[in-house]
Design a protein around this motif. Sequence first.
Motif, PDB file in Angstrom:
ATOM      1  N   LYS A   1       0.787  -1.087   0.027  1.00 35.29           N
ATOM      2  CA  LYS A   1      -0.024   0.042  -0.038  1.00 35.29           C
ATOM      3  C   LYS A   1       0.841   1.318  -0.188  1.00 35.29           C
ATOM      4  N   ILE A   2       0.485   2.301  -0.645  1.00 27.14           N
ATOM      5  CA  ILE A   2       1.355   3.385  -0.949  1.00 27.14           C
ATOM      6  C   ILE A   2       0.677   4.338   0.251  1.00 27.14           C
ATOM      7  N   GLN A   3       1.756   4.836   1.004  1.00 30.39           N
ATOM      8  CA  GLN A   3       1.232   6.044   1.916  1.00 30.39           C
ATOM      9  C   GLN A   3       1.224   7.233   1.506  1.00 30.39           C
ATOM     10  N   GLU A   4       0.412   7.897   1.645  1.00 31.51           N
ATOM     11  CA  GLU A   4       0.326   9.273   1.082  1.00 31.51           C
ATOM     12  C   GLU A   4       0.915  10.254   1.957  1.00 31.51           C
TER      13      GLU A   4
END
Length: 76
Positions: free
Chosen positions: A69-72
């Motif tokens: 998951k890409i953390q903003e």
Amino acid sequence: MGKIEITPAGWGLHFPRLDVDVYVPALFEGIYGSKAWMKQAASVAGSTRSAAKSAAARANGKKGGRPRKIQEEVHA
């Protein structure tokens, strides 16, 4: 194998060995498909082990596995 009977009106199923009746329209109305029930059912299904599930997990691992998951970033 167990025996299942259709109720005389045709709207239900009766399981004699369990002495259980299920009202079929209720299944479609979500009475047995509440979020809590679905969460519990998914938990059981997710913990199931089989040769096919293990093979699929290995094949997915060879492809790099599940994407992270890409953390903003939060800019203040």
